[in-house]
Design an enzyme around this catalytic site. Structure first.
Site, PDB file in Angstrom:
ATOM      1  N   LYS A  10       0.838  -1.203   0.000  1.00 46.94           N
ATOM      2  CA  LYS A  10       0.000   0.000   0.000  1.00 46.94           C
ATOM      3  C   LYS A  10       0.880   1.264   0.000  1.00 46.94           C
ATOM      4  O   LYS A  10       2.103   1.170   0.197  1.00 46.94           O
ATOM      5  CB  LYS A  10      -0.921  -0.035   1.221  1.00 46.94           C
ATOM      6  CG  LYS A  10      -1.926  -1.204   1.184  1.00 46.94           C
ATOM      7  CD  LYS A  10      -2.857  -1.164   2.400  1.00 46.94           C
ATOM      8  CE  LYS A  10      -3.814  -2.350   2.420  1.00 46.94           C
ATOM      9  NZ  LYS A  10      -4.781  -2.263   3.542  1.00 46.94           N
ATOM     10  N   PHE A  58     -15.754   3.156   7.295  1.00 44.67           N
ATOM     11  CA  PHE A  58     -14.366   3.470   6.953  1.00 44.67           C
ATOM     12  C   PHE A  58     -14.092   3.397   5.454  1.00 44.67           C
ATOM     13  O   PHE A  58     -12.957   3.632   5.023  1.00 44.67           O
ATOM     14  CB  PHE A  58     -13.403   2.558   7.730  1.00 44.67           C
ATOM     15  CG  PHE A  58     -13.616   1.075   7.519  1.00 44.67           C
ATOM     16  CD1 PHE A  58     -13.036   0.429   6.437  1.00 44.67           C
ATOM     17  CD2 PHE A  58     -14.375   0.336   8.413  1.00 44.67           C
ATOM     18  CE1 PHE A  58     -13.212  -0.932   6.238  1.00 44.67           C
ATOM     19  CE2 PHE A  58     -14.561  -1.029   8.228  1.00 44.67           C
ATOM     20  CZ  PHE A  58     -13.982  -1.663   7.123  1.00 44.67           C
ATOM     21  N   ARG A  86      -1.187 -14.737   3.795  1.00 49.29           N
ATOM     22  CA  ARG A  86      -1.832 -13.906   4.829  1.00 49.29           C
ATOM     23  C   ARG A  86      -1.203 -14.119   6.195  1.00 49.29           C
ATOM     24  O   ARG A  86      -1.133 -13.199   7.003  1.00 49.29           O
ATOM     25  CB  ARG A  86      -3.334 -14.176   4.870  1.00 49.29           C
ATOM     26  CG  ARG A  86      -3.941 -13.647   3.583  1.00 49.29           C
ATOM     27  CD  ARG A  86      -5.284 -13.072   3.575  1.00 49.29           C
ATOM     28  NE  ARG A  86      -6.093 -12.838   4.702  1.00 49.29           N
ATOM     29  CZ  ARG A  86      -6.795 -11.713   4.861  1.00 49.29           C
ATOM     30  NH1 ARG A  86      -6.677 -10.727   3.986  1.00 49.29           N
ATOM     31  NH2 ARG A  86      -7.608 -11.591   5.877  1.00 49.29           N
ATOM     32  N   THR A  92      -5.185  -8.046  10.470  1.00 49.82           N
ATOM     33  CA  THR A  92      -5.599  -6.759   9.885  1.00 49.82           C
ATOM     34  C   THR A  92      -5.182  -5.590  10.780  1.00 49.82           C
ATOM     35  O   THR A  92      -4.677  -4.584  10.306  1.00 49.82           O
ATOM     36  CB  THR A  92      -7.132  -6.731   9.681  1.00 49.82           C
ATOM     37  OG1 THR A  92      -7.474  -7.769   8.759  1.00 49.82           O
ATOM     38  CG2 THR A  92      -7.580  -5.398   9.102  1.00 49.82           C
ATOM     39  N   ARG A 103       3.152  -6.955   9.036  1.00 48.45           N
ATOM     40  CA  ARG A 103       2.520  -5.880   9.822  1.00 48.45           C
ATOM     41  C   ARG A 103       3.066  -5.835  11.242  1.00 48.45           C
ATOM     42  O   ARG A 103       3.234  -4.761  11.835  1.00 48.45           O
ATOM     43  CB  ARG A 103       1.007  -6.053   9.832  1.00 48.45           C
ATOM     44  CG  ARG A 103       0.371  -5.704   8.485  1.00 48.45           C
ATOM     45  CD  ARG A 103      -1.103  -6.026   8.482  1.00 48.45           C
ATOM     46  NE  ARG A 103      -1.760  -5.648   7.238  1.00 48.45           N
ATOM     47  CZ  ARG A 103      -2.914  -6.151   6.829  1.00 48.45           C
ATOM     48  NH1 ARG A 103      -3.538  -7.054   7.577  1.00 48.45           N
ATOM     49  NH2 ARG A 103      -3.444  -5.765   5.693  1.00 48.45           N
ATOM     50  N   HIS A 116      -1.669  -5.513   1.407  1.00 47.89           N
ATOM     51  CA  HIS A 116      -2.919  -6.249   1.211  1.00 47.89           C
ATOM     52  C   HIS A 116      -2.592  -7.640   0.675  1.00 47.89           C
ATOM     53  O   HIS A 116      -1.689  -7.792  -0.138  1.00 47.89           O
ATOM     54  CB  HIS A 116      -3.796  -5.526   0.178  1.00 47.89           C
ATOM     55  CG  HIS A 116      -4.912  -6.377  -0.360  1.00 47.89           C
ATOM     56  ND1 HIS A 116      -6.126  -6.484   0.267  1.00 47.89           N
ATOM     57  CD2 HIS A 116      -4.975  -7.192  -1.446  1.00 47.89           C
ATOM     58  CE1 HIS A 116      -6.896  -7.330  -0.417  1.00 47.89           C
ATOM     59  NE2 HIS A 116      -6.232  -7.762  -1.459  1.00 47.89           N
ATOM     60  N   GLU A 127      -9.394 -10.316  -7.862  1.00 50.69           N
ATOM     61  CA  GLU A 127      -8.452  -9.203  -7.729  1.00 50.69           C
ATOM     62  C   GLU A 127      -7.371  -9.241  -8.810  1.00 50.69           C
ATOM     63  O   GLU A 127      -6.987  -8.205  -9.347  1.00 50.69           O
ATOM     64  CB  GLU A 127      -7.828  -9.226  -6.327  1.00 50.69           C
ATOM     65  CG  GLU A 127      -8.862  -8.880  -5.250  1.00 50.69           C
ATOM     66  CD  GLU A 127      -8.395  -9.158  -3.827  1.00 50.69           C
ATOM     67  OE1 GLU A 127      -7.238  -9.604  -3.635  1.00 50.69           O
ATOM     68  OE2 GLU A 127      -9.186  -8.923  -2.893  1.00 50.69           O
TER      69      GLU A 127
HETATM   70  P1  CMP Z   1      -7.223  -4.911   4.239  1.00 44.57           P
HETATM   71  O1  CMP Z   1      -7.542  -6.173   4.921  1.00 44.57           O
HETATM   72  O2  CMP Z   1      -6.075  -4.820   3.315  1.00 44.57           O
HETATM   73  O3  CMP Z   1      -8.516  -4.420   3.439  1.00 44.57           O
HETATM   74  C1  CMP Z   1      -9.579  -3.844   4.130  1.00 44.57           C
HETATM   75  C2  CMP Z   1      -9.048  -2.739   4.960  1.00 44.57           C
HETATM   76  O4  CMP Z   1     -10.001  -2.039   5.679  1.00 44.57           O
HETATM   77  C3  CMP Z   1      -8.143  -3.319   6.016  1.00 44.57           C
HETATM   78  O5  CMP Z   1      -6.992  -3.771   5.364  1.00 44.57           O
HETATM   79  C4  CMP Z   1      -8.000  -2.137   6.968  1.00 44.57           C
HETATM   80  O6  CMP Z   1      -6.998  -1.247   6.532  1.00 44.57           O
HETATM   81  C5  CMP Z   1      -9.337  -1.467   6.791  1.00 44.57           C
HETATM   82  N1  CMP Z   1     -10.200  -1.701   7.913  1.00 44.57           N
HETATM   83  C6  CMP Z   1     -10.798  -2.852   8.266  1.00 44.57           C
HETATM   84  N2  CMP Z   1     -11.545  -2.687   9.352  1.00 44.57           N
HETATM   85  C7  CMP Z   1     -11.412  -1.378   9.689  1.00 44.57           C
HETATM   86  C8  CMP Z   1     -11.934  -0.586  10.720  1.00 44.57           C
HETATM   87  N3  CMP Z   1     -12.755  -1.095  11.643  1.00 44.57           N
HETATM   88  N4  CMP Z   1     -11.576   0.711  10.773  1.00 44.57           N
HETATM   89  C9  CMP Z   1     -10.748   1.224   9.845  1.00 44.57           C
HETATM   90  N5  CMP Z   1     -10.216   0.526   8.841  1.00 44.57           N
HETATM   91  C10 CMP Z   1     -10.545  -0.757   8.763  1.00 44.57           C
END
Ligand code: CMP
Length: 144
Positions: A10, A58, A86, A92, A103, A116, A127
């Site tokens: 990203k 979001f 993953r 996440t 991460r 991602h 994708e």
């Molecule tokens: P990713 O899994 O790459 O794709 C979806 C994205 O949404 C995730 O990364 C986070 O960056 C974002 N995301 C998911 N849940 C939330 C949340 N509760 N608040 C803010 N961002 C979120």
């Protein structure tokens, strides 16, 4: 099972100079690079990529962030790459990501979470079609 996954560094990961480390992790694990490009993302592609999150609070921030600077879009191939890829990325929420994951080693922010990875074989197919409509490189590495 040999699978393909869509993995994307990203804008925060590109800005912080993490592309090389991320590529190295997938290479040294034994996965095969099938597609790679640095690109700016327009709103339309961003909204399609995140279509499952449309309507969530979001969502606008997600689109703003991914269109804020270049991303490094990749396709990696190999055994169980979707789930294993993953695991290498981590949770996440980077605060919940184990040290040793991408991460967990580099981030603490939910929105700016560096990378991602497709969450299923079905998402990966969708994708890859979205991000690499021109197709992928064709090659088979010698056994490692
Ligand atoms: P990713 O899994 O790459 O794709 C979806 C994205 O949404 C995730 O990364 C986070 O960056 C974002 N995301 C998911 N849940 C939330 C949340 N509760 N608040 C803010 N961002 C979120």
């Amino acid at each position: 099972v040999t699978e393909q996954s869509f993995i994307m560094v990203k804008p925060d990961g590109v800005q912080r100079g993490l592309v090389g480390d991320i590529i190295k992790r997938y290479e040294q694990r034994g996965y095969t690079l099938k597609g790679l490009k640095l690109m700016n993302v327009d709103k339309s592609l961003a909204e399609k990529h995140y279509e499952e999150h449309q309507g969530k609070p979001f969502f606008p921030k997600l689109v703003d962030f991914i269109t804020s600077g270049p991303v490094c879009a990749m396709v990696w191939e190999g055994k169980n790459i979707v789930a294993a890829g993953r695991t290498m990325i981590g949770a996440t929420n980077p605060q919940a990501s184990a040290p040793g994951t991408i991460r967990g080693d580099y981030g603490i922010d939910m929105g700016r979470n560096i990378i991602h990875g497709s969450d299923s074989v079905e998402s990966a197919r969708r994708e890859i079609g979205l991000w690499f409509p021109e197709g992928l490189a064709e090659w088979t590495p010698v056994a490692k």
